[in-house]
Write an enzyme that holds these catalytic residues in place. Sequence first.
Site, PDB file in Angstrom:
ATOM      1  N   CYS A 169      46.846  23.250  78.072  1.00 38.01           N
ATOM      2  CA  CYS A 169      47.767  23.970  77.223  1.00 38.01           C
ATOM      3  C   CYS A 169      46.752  24.840  76.386  1.00 38.01           C
ATOM      4  O   CYS A 169      45.732  24.658  76.033  1.00 38.01           O
ATOM      5  CB  CYS A 169      48.772  23.471  76.515  1.00 38.01           C
ATOM      6  SG  CYS A 169      48.490  22.939  74.711  1.00 38.01           S
ATOM      7  N   HIS A 182      52.676  22.360  66.345  1.00 38.20           N
ATOM      8  CA  HIS A 182      52.074  23.013  65.446  1.00 38.20           C
ATOM      9  C   HIS A 182      52.813  23.252  64.177  1.00 38.20           C
ATOM     10  O   HIS A 182      54.283  23.460  64.495  1.00 38.20           O
ATOM     11  CB  HIS A 182      51.398  24.364  66.182  1.00 38.20           C
ATOM     12  CG  HIS A 182      52.334  24.995  66.708  1.00 38.20           C
ATOM     13  ND1 HIS A 182      53.086  24.727  67.875  1.00 38.20           N
ATOM     14  CD2 HIS A 182      53.363  26.089  66.495  1.00 38.20           C
ATOM     15  CE1 HIS A 182      53.996  25.804  68.535  1.00 38.20           C
ATOM     16  NE2 HIS A 182      53.978  26.530  67.358  1.00 38.20           N
ATOM     17  N   HIS A 184      53.512  26.031  61.202  1.00 40.48           N
ATOM     18  CA  HIS A 184      53.251  27.345  60.810  1.00 40.48           C
ATOM     19  C   HIS A 184      53.336  27.247  59.339  1.00 40.48           C
ATOM     20  O   HIS A 184      54.265  26.599  58.638  1.00 40.48           O
ATOM     21  CB  HIS A 184      54.371  28.282  61.364  1.00 40.48           C
ATOM     22  CG  HIS A 184      54.631  28.518  62.530  1.00 40.48           C
ATOM     23  ND1 HIS A 184      54.348  29.606  63.486  1.00 40.48           N
ATOM     24  CD2 HIS A 184      55.427  27.795  63.598  1.00 40.48           C
ATOM     25  CE1 HIS A 184      54.745  29.793  64.620  1.00 40.48           C
ATOM     26  NE2 HIS A 184      55.370  28.695  64.829  1.00 40.48           N
ATOM     27  N   ASP A 236      47.310  32.840  63.262  1.00 41.60           N
ATOM     28  CA  ASP A 236      48.466  33.084  64.114  1.00 41.60           C
ATOM     29  C   ASP A 236      47.932  34.274  64.913  1.00 41.60           C
ATOM     30  O   ASP A 236      47.451  35.525  63.902  1.00 41.60           O
ATOM     31  CB  ASP A 236      49.541  33.193  63.878  1.00 41.60           C
ATOM     32  CG  ASP A 236      50.794  32.967  64.635  1.00 41.60           C
ATOM     33  OD1 ASP A 236      51.592  32.175  65.018  1.00 41.60           O
ATOM     34  OD2 ASP A 236      50.694  34.162  65.543  1.00 41.60           O
ATOM     35  N   CYS A 255      45.311  23.326  73.248  1.00 39.97           N
ATOM     36  CA  CYS A 255      44.216  22.251  73.861  1.00 39.97           C
ATOM     37  C   CYS A 255      43.069  23.429  74.230  1.00 39.97           C
ATOM     38  O   CYS A 255      41.908  23.038  73.847  1.00 39.97           O
ATOM     39  CB  CYS A 255      44.617  21.642  74.924  1.00 39.97           C
ATOM     40  SG  CYS A 255      45.855  20.273  74.622  1.00 39.97           S
ATOM     41  N   GLY A 273      63.345  27.441  69.755  1.00 37.34           N
ATOM     42  CA  GLY A 273      62.194  28.603  69.921  1.00 37.34           C
ATOM     43  C   GLY A 273      61.121  28.347  69.933  1.00 37.34           C
ATOM     44  O   GLY A 273      60.292  29.226  69.777  1.00 37.34           O
ATOM     45  N   ASN A 330      58.707  24.610  65.080  1.00 39.67           N
ATOM     46  CA  ASN A 330      59.684  24.892  66.189  1.00 39.67           C
ATOM     47  C   ASN A 330      59.859  23.787  67.233  1.00 39.67           C
ATOM     48  O   ASN A 330      58.655  23.244  67.608  1.00 39.67           O
ATOM     49  CB  ASN A 330      59.493  26.218  66.942  1.00 39.67           C
ATOM     50  CG  ASN A 330      59.709  27.483  65.770  1.00 39.67           C
ATOM     51  OD1 ASN A 330      60.497  27.227  64.892  1.00 39.67           O
ATOM     52  ND2 ASN A 330      58.928  28.478  65.745  1.00 39.67           N
TER      53      ASN A 330
HETATM   54  P1  5GP Z   1      56.212  28.737  68.595  1.00 39.74           P
HETATM   55  O1  5GP Z   1      57.201  29.939  68.793  1.00 39.74           O
HETATM   56  O2  5GP Z   1      55.820  27.930  69.511  1.00 39.74           O
HETATM   57  O3  5GP Z   1      56.425  28.108  67.169  1.00 39.74           O
HETATM   58  O4  5GP Z   1      54.859  29.826  67.985  1.00 39.74           O
HETATM   59  C1  5GP Z   1      53.746  29.754  68.689  1.00 39.74           C
HETATM   60  C2  5GP Z   1      52.982  30.871  67.961  1.00 39.74           C
HETATM   61  O5  5GP Z   1      51.431  30.794  68.398  1.00 39.74           O
HETATM   62  C3  5GP Z   1      53.374  32.337  67.814  1.00 39.74           C
HETATM   63  O6  5GP Z   1      53.344  32.500  66.422  1.00 39.74           O
HETATM   64  C4  5GP Z   1      51.997  32.846  68.445  1.00 39.74           C
HETATM   65  O7  5GP Z   1      51.788  34.146  67.856  1.00 39.74           O
HETATM   66  C5  5GP Z   1      50.987  32.089  68.176  1.00 39.74           C
HETATM   67  N1  5GP Z   1      49.999  32.204  69.321  1.00 39.74           N
HETATM   68  C6  5GP Z   1      50.356  32.125  70.783  1.00 39.74           C
HETATM   69  N2  5GP Z   1      49.242  32.386  71.551  1.00 39.74           N
HETATM   70  C7  5GP Z   1      48.151  32.385  70.642  1.00 39.74           C
HETATM   71  C8  5GP Z   1      46.804  32.204  70.828  1.00 39.74           C
HETATM   72  O8  5GP Z   1      46.263  32.484  71.954  1.00 39.74           O
HETATM   73  N3  5GP Z   1      46.130  32.310  69.572  1.00 39.74           N
HETATM   74  C9  5GP Z   1      46.629  32.032  68.395  1.00 39.74           C
HETATM   75  N4  5GP Z   1      45.787  32.425  67.485  1.00 39.74           N
HETATM   76  N5  5GP Z   1      48.057  32.153  68.236  1.00 39.74           N
HETATM   77  C10 5GP Z   1      48.541  32.187  69.481  1.00 39.74           C
HETATM   78 ZN    ZN Z   2      47.847  21.103  73.957  1.00 43.29          ZN
END
Ligand code: 5GP
Ligand code: ZN
Length: 112
Positions: free
Chosen positions: A2, A95, A97, A28, A5, A88, A82
């Site tokens: 992923c 993770h 936020h 982010d 990872c 969402g 989330n």
């Molecule tokens: P989720 O909707 O899964 O809670 O949030 C995923 C978060 O990961 C989003 O806020 C998105 O901007 C962030 N994100 C997705 N891909 C990457 C990445 O490659 N690098 C970083 N630093 N953040 C990412």
């Molecule tokens: Zn992972």
Amino acid sequence: MCIFCKIVNKEIPSKIVLEDDDFIAFHDINPTRKVHVLVIPKVHFDSFQFVDPSIMLNMTKFIQKIAIELNIDKGGYRMITNIGEDGGQEVSHLHFHLIGGEKVGRLVRERE
Ligand code: 5GP
Ligand code: ZN
């Protein structure tokens, strides 16, 4: 493997705030506020629903340390995780936020 990872393995670059043996905090890629940092365990869990609860003790300590490092501990911040499709969640690696650096306001009910 992923995407988070890959960030853990440094296969994808990220702006790291702090990292220890078990956790990593990075900015982010698409921040919604002045401060928007993601905190993850290095070990993969699909979401909070599947995390080993014993990890949360040290993860809590790590998150509190990150808030101090980011200087949002006193002003306050919002922490969100989330979970799954209805929650969402887009990246299936647990993770949290940490969002702040300014007033993020009340999290009002979407239906009132
Ligand atoms: P989720 O909707 O899964 O809670 O949030 C995923 C978060 O990961 C989003 O806020 C998105 O901007 C962030 N994100 C997705 N891909 C990457 C990445 O490659 N690098 C970083 N630093 N953040 C990412
Ligand atoms: Zn992972």
